[in-house]
Design an enzyme around this catalytic site. Structure first.
Site, PDB file in Angstrom:
ATOM      1  N   ASP A  19       0.867  -1.176   0.000  1.00  0.00           N
ATOM      2  CA  ASP A  19       0.000   0.000   0.000  1.00  0.00           C
ATOM      3  C   ASP A  19       0.901   1.222   0.000  1.00  0.00           C
ATOM      4  O   ASP A  19       1.946   1.229   0.671  1.00  0.00           O
ATOM      5  CB  ASP A  19      -0.912   0.013   1.220  1.00  0.00           C
ATOM      6  CG  ASP A  19      -2.035   1.036   1.079  1.00  0.00           C
ATOM      7  OD1 ASP A  19      -2.802   0.925   0.105  1.00  0.00           O
ATOM      8  OD2 ASP A  19      -2.145   1.936   1.930  1.00  0.00           O
ATOM      9  N   GLY A  47      -0.931   8.988 -11.092  1.00  0.00           N
ATOM     10  CA  GLY A  47      -1.127   9.650  -9.813  1.00  0.00           C
ATOM     11  C   GLY A  47      -0.446  11.002  -9.758  1.00  0.00           C
ATOM     12  O   GLY A  47      -0.586  11.847 -10.645  1.00  0.00           O
ATOM     13  N   TYR A  48       0.340  11.204  -8.712  1.00  0.00           N
ATOM     14  CA  TYR A  48       1.018  12.479  -8.495  1.00  0.00           C
ATOM     15  C   TYR A  48       2.391  12.551  -9.163  1.00  0.00           C
ATOM     16  O   TYR A  48       3.123  13.528  -8.974  1.00  0.00           O
ATOM     17  CB  TYR A  48       1.175  12.731  -6.985  1.00  0.00           C
ATOM     18  CG  TYR A  48      -0.131  12.781  -6.229  1.00  0.00           C
ATOM     19  CD1 TYR A  48      -0.885  13.951  -6.168  1.00  0.00           C
ATOM     20  CD2 TYR A  48      -0.630  11.648  -5.585  1.00  0.00           C
ATOM     21  CE1 TYR A  48      -2.080  13.999  -5.478  1.00  0.00           C
ATOM     22  CE2 TYR A  48      -1.832  11.680  -4.893  1.00  0.00           C
ATOM     23  CZ  TYR A  48      -2.557  12.857  -4.845  1.00  0.00           C
ATOM     24  OH  TYR A  48      -3.751  12.901  -4.172  1.00  0.00           O
ATOM     25  N   LYS A  91      12.678   5.030 -12.722  1.00  0.00           N
ATOM     26  CA  LYS A  91      11.816   5.229 -11.563  1.00  0.00           C
ATOM     27  C   LYS A  91      11.868   4.029 -10.614  1.00  0.00           C
ATOM     28  O   LYS A  91      11.965   4.194  -9.389  1.00  0.00           O
ATOM     29  CB  LYS A  91      10.381   5.478 -12.018  1.00  0.00           C
ATOM     30  CG  LYS A  91       9.394   5.672 -10.875  1.00  0.00           C
ATOM     31  CD  LYS A  91       7.970   5.813 -11.392  1.00  0.00           C
ATOM     32  CE  LYS A  91       6.971   5.773 -10.250  1.00  0.00           C
ATOM     33  NZ  LYS A  91       5.576   5.821 -10.721  1.00  0.00           N
TER      34      LYS A  91
END
EC number: 3.6.1.66
Length: 229
Positions: free
Chosen positions: A74, A176-177, A207
């Protein structure tokens, strides 16, 4: 040995397999990774208050249903000046789950007056391993129902990717961000050019080499190694 990854995203299996091969070497050949989605397992309600809570509850649910060891993760964004928000609400910060554009717009509006030096943030991931009792019995991963098997042991590890939030989105990769986040760690090509890339401007390999998820999963490898041994 069968390990079930508590996800419906088949791409995660590729990432976890690569990390296990790096950490375990030839021993990784004895591990069969299977997604919860391929077994039609339900998604549990994620009602934890931390990333570790949610990762553990997902791993526990899968392990307790199937009798096989289970891995779950998560993750989300922590912005320091916002008191660690959005945190576990990252994916639904705007009030709708998975609306990246709205989430990004709301975040930018909330910290619009914050100077660049104070816009520090980090992506954080919790990775969990839940091991059920009697897991060595060659179970197939079939869903026997919630709580069918007792949990024998569990492990959770954290990984952070520190950086900062910029004022305008950049890049076409990621999700996402990622378009707003500039990691502190940068790939060699960026350092050589004197640039600072957002996560969205990096290649997937660049990444993954610095990501919070990769760090958390690598930290989990010793716990998996104990099962293989």
């Amino acid at each position: 040995m069968k390990i079930i990854v508590a996800t419906h995203n088949e791409g995660k299996l590729v990432e976890i397999r690569r990390i296990l091969e790096e950490g375990l070497g030839a021993a990784a050949d004895g591990i069969e990774l299977v997604s919860a989605g391929s077994l039609n397992l339900p998604d549990p309600v994620e009602d934890g208050v931390t990333f570790a809570d949610n990762a553990l509850l997902k791993a526990r649910d899968v392990a307790a249903r199937t009798g096989c060891p289970a891995v779950a993760d998560d993750s989300g964004l922590i912005v320091d000046v916002m008191g660690n928000a959005p945190g576990i609400l990252s994916a639904r910060w705007c009030g709708r789950h998975g609306d990246d554009a709205a989430n990004n717009a709301l975040l930018l509006a909330q910290i619009a007056d914050i100077p660049d030096a104070k816009r520090t943030a980090r992506f954080r991931c919790a990775a969990a391993l839940a091991v059920p009792a009697g897991w060595r019995d060659g179970r197939t991963g079939e869903d026997k129902g919630a709580g069918a098997f007792a949990i024998e042991s569990e492990t959770v590890e954290l990984g952070d990717m520190p950086g900062a939030i910029i004022r305008e989105a950049r890049g076409a990769h990621g999700f996402g961000y990622d378009p707003l986040f500039v990691p502190d760690d940068q790939p060699a090509r960026a350092l050589e050019a004197g640039e600072r890339l957002t996560s969205s401007e990096m290649t997937p390999d660049e990444k993954n080499a610095i990501s919070h998820r990769g760090k958390a999963l690598r930290a989990l490898v010793p716990a998996v190694a104990r099962l293989v041994g």
